[in-house]
Scaffold this motif. Structure first.
Motif, mmCIF file in Angstrom:
data_model
loop_
_atom_site.group_PDB
_atom_site.id
_atom_site.type_symbol
_atom_site.label_atom_id
_atom_site.label_comp_id
_atom_site.label_asym_id
_atom_site.label_seq_id
_atom_site.Cartn_x
_atom_site.Cartn_y
_atom_site.Cartn_z
ATOM 1 N N UNK A 107 0.696 -1.014 0.342
ATOM 2 C CA UNK A 107 0.092 0.266 -0.050
ATOM 3 C C UNK A 107 1.160 1.449 0.457
ATOM 4 N N UNK A 108 2.265 1.433 0.673
ATOM 5 C CA UNK A 108 2.655 2.265 0.978
ATOM 6 C C UNK A 108 3.564 2.600 -0.085
ATOM 7 N N UNK A 109 4.326 1.908 -1.158
ATOM 8 C CA UNK A 109 4.560 1.841 -2.790
ATOM 9 C C UNK A 109 4.107 1.810 -3.277
ATOM 10 N N UNK A 110 2.177 1.335 -3.990
ATOM 11 C CA UNK A 110 1.946 1.809 -3.975
ATOM 12 C C UNK A 110 1.128 3.516 -4.587
ATOM 13 N N UNK A 111 0.642 4.063 -2.966
ATOM 14 C CA UNK A 111 0.639 5.261 -2.791
ATOM 15 C C UNK A 111 1.869 6.310 -3.077
ATOM 16 N N UNK A 112 3.340 5.794 -2.704
ATOM 17 C CA UNK A 112 3.946 6.860 -3.122
ATOM 18 C C UNK A 112 4.397 6.802 -4.478
ATOM 19 N N UNK A 113 4.541 5.339 -5.613
ATOM 20 C CA UNK A 113 4.955 5.156 -6.641
ATOM 21 C C UNK A 113 3.468 6.880 -7.551
ATOM 22 N N UNK A 114 1.762 6.020 -6.742
ATOM 23 C CA UNK A 114 0.633 7.166 -7.786
ATOM 24 C C UNK A 114 0.427 8.156 -7.347
ATOM 25 N N UNK A 115 0.469 7.424 -6.327
ATOM 26 C CA UNK A 115 -0.627 8.806 -5.165
ATOM 27 C C UNK A 115 -1.695 9.005 -5.079
ATOM 28 N N UNK B 295 -5.820 8.727 -5.566
ATOM 29 C CA UNK B 295 -6.791 9.521 -6.506
ATOM 30 C C UNK B 295 -8.438 8.369 -5.821
ATOM 31 N N UNK B 296 -9.378 8.701 -6.209
ATOM 32 C CA UNK B 296 -9.949 8.052 -6.087
ATOM 33 C C UNK B 296 -10.706 7.406 -6.851
ATOM 34 N N UNK B 297 -9.826 7.173 -8.347
ATOM 35 C CA UNK B 297 -9.988 6.818 -9.454
ATOM 36 C C UNK B 297 -9.405 5.242 -9.742
#
Length: 104
Positions: free
Chosen positions: A75-83, A85-87
């Motif tokens: 989850x942290x890696x995804x948020x750091x890579x993609x930010x 978003x609701x989409x």
């Protein structure tokens, strides 16, 4: 000395989402999941031995993926890579025989 109190915040009820919008969102998620599943089935054999039961998040547009042994980690890696978003942009699977992360 009198202390000024902060204004109290109240949670207002959320506006109901129309059924058409819910259906549109579900269709987007299902389409994204189907596109990601094809990529997952292709990369799973090469990753499953070294990363069994790890999480994998797949971006269907670039066919890139992120793996991590923990849910918090991926989850942290995804948020750091993609930010944030609701989409939805990625689909998460588990590197095991079914790809299922589990259901409650």
């Amino acid at each position: 000395m009198t202390q000024l109190s902060q204004p109290r915040r109240t949670n207002l009820p959320r506006k109901p989402i129309p059924p058409e919008e819910l259906l549109r969102r579900r269709q987007l998620r299902d389409d994204l999941a189907a596109r990601c599943r094809v990529i997952f089935e292709r990369v799973r054999p090469s990753l499953i031995d070294a990363h069994y039961n790890w999480y994998i998040a797949i971006d269907p547009d670039t066919e890139e993926y992120i793996v991590d042994p923990t849910f918090d980690g991926i989850t942290k890696k995804v948020v750091s890579s993609y930010g944030y978003s609701n989409e939805p942009k990625l689909t998460m699977f588990r590197l095991n025989d079914t790809g299922s992360c589990g259901k409650i």
